[in-house]
Design an enzyme around this catalytic site. Structure first.
Site, PDB file in Angstrom:
ATOM      1  NE  ARG A  18      -3.313  -0.206   2.867  1.00 18.77           N
ATOM      2  CZ  ARG A  18      -3.747  -0.632   4.211  1.00 18.77           C
ATOM      3  NH1 ARG A  18      -3.584  -0.008   5.166  1.00 18.77           N
ATOM      4  NH2 ARG A  18      -4.354  -1.617   3.966  1.00 18.77           N
ATOM      5  CG  ASP A  68      -5.377  -6.224   4.811  1.00 22.97           C
ATOM      6  OD1 ASP A  68      -4.814  -6.367   5.990  1.00 22.97           O
ATOM      7  OD2 ASP A  68      -5.636  -4.958   4.398  1.00 22.97           O
ATOM      8  CG  HIS A 105      -0.951  -3.085   4.316  1.00 24.43           C
ATOM      9  ND1 HIS A 105      -1.343  -4.005   3.476  1.00 24.43           N
ATOM     10  CD2 HIS A 105      -1.849  -2.998   5.340  1.00 24.43           C
ATOM     11  CE1 HIS A 105      -2.257  -4.799   4.514  1.00 24.43           C
ATOM     12  NE2 HIS A 105      -2.339  -4.143   5.249  1.00 24.43           N
ATOM     13  CG  HIS A 145      -2.846  -6.669   9.421  1.00 24.28           C
ATOM     14  ND1 HIS A 145      -2.823  -5.273   8.885  1.00 24.28           N
ATOM     15  CD2 HIS A 145      -1.557  -6.775   9.715  1.00 24.28           C
ATOM     16  CE1 HIS A 145      -1.903  -4.678   9.065  1.00 24.28           C
ATOM     17  NE2 HIS A 145      -0.610  -5.687   9.472  1.00 24.28           N
ATOM     18  CD  GLU A 187      -6.641  -4.343  10.832  1.00 25.99           C
ATOM     19  OE1 GLU A 187      -6.559  -2.978  11.163  1.00 25.99           O
ATOM     20  OE2 GLU A 187      -5.847  -4.809  10.233  1.00 25.99           O
TER      21      GLU A 187
END
Length: 269
Positions: free
Chosen positions: A106, A158, A151, A243, A240
């Protein structure tokens, strides 16, 4: 005649000089997008069988629009992380499942987009699905949004598990009624994933991987993903269930900002 010709030549020369002056800054100011280091790869070149549903390339995410930096719907990872994910996929395929990634590398500009959205308290368009029980003023304090993301280092993803044969997920249409991400699976937005108890990017404590309220098949599905990945060096973020980060990270302290695009990769993978 001679004087007129000389005058015309003078005007042409002046115009050419002005044109040169006005075009130089545009050329000098041209920017080139950053590129990924050579050990970043497109996941599909390492394992084309892993399903990719890149949510931040679409408007079906908590911001409600495509996120900055996502120029193509593709998963990019460091090669060690991609190869470890390939090994996990082989294990799950033998059990009748496939991995599905929602997000991988990301860029920092995407994280910045998240931060701008979180600070805009008037934008509550996606609250009904992604954070029904959380006041938007709490997103930073509760850890749902941060200025930096693992990320961006390239070894975090994810993901979820899909039962084979993998059926496509129904397309998302902006403006459709929103259902809480922790509603029963048959009520929330359809996902071809196995039931993990909540949808992806659910800002709620029910998304904590080992939340004791998640039991039965939902807990078993989370533990299947967890055990499969942890056996290969991945570490889960406890808050999460989706994740995971591959360790050791090749770039533990570097936050990249090249776009999610084949053009960012060596050889345009």
């Amino acid at each position: 005649m001679t004087r007129l010709t000389s005058a015309v030549r003078g005007l042409v020369t002046t115009f050419a000089a002005l044109l040169a002056v006005t075009t130089v800054p545009a050329t000098a100011g041209a920017t080139t997008e950053p590129k990924a280091p050579k050990d970043f790869v497109a996941l599909r070149t390492v394992d084309p069988t892993i399903v990719q549903e890149m949510r931040y390339f679409t408007p079906h995410n908590f911001v409600g629009e495509r996120i900055d930096g996502y120029e193509q719907p593709m998963c990019i990872l460091t090669r060690p992380a991609a190869e470890a994910l390939h090994k996990a996929q082989l294990t799950l395929l033998r059990k009748g499942y496939t991995l599905k990634v929602y997000d991988c590398y990301r860029p920092q500009r995407a994280v910045n987009h998240f931060v701008r959205w979180a600070k805009d308290l008037d934008d509550q368009a996606t609250k009904g699905e992604f954070y029904p029980n959380v006041d938007k003023t709490r997103l930073f304090a509760d850890g749902y949004i941060a200025e930096k993301s693992g990320h961006s280092r390239g070894s975090t993803m994810d993901l979820t598990i899909v039962k084979l044969p993998a059926r496509p997920t129904r397309p998302y249409h902006p403006g459709q009624p929103l259902v809480p991400c922790f509603a029963p699976k048959e009520e929330r937005f359809p996902d071809n994933s196995v039931d993990m108890g909540t949808g992806f990017d659910c800002f709620d404590t029910l998304a904590h991987t080992l939340d004791p309220r998640i039991q039965g098949e939902q807990r078993a599905n989370r533990l299947l993903l967890k055990s499969t990945l942890e056996n290969l060096g991945f570490v889960n973020l406890a808050e999460e269930w989706w994740h995971y980060t591959y360790k050791p990270e090749p770039y533990p302290d570097t936050y990249f900002d090249f776009p999610v695009s084949s053009k960012s990769l060596v050889g345009g993978q």
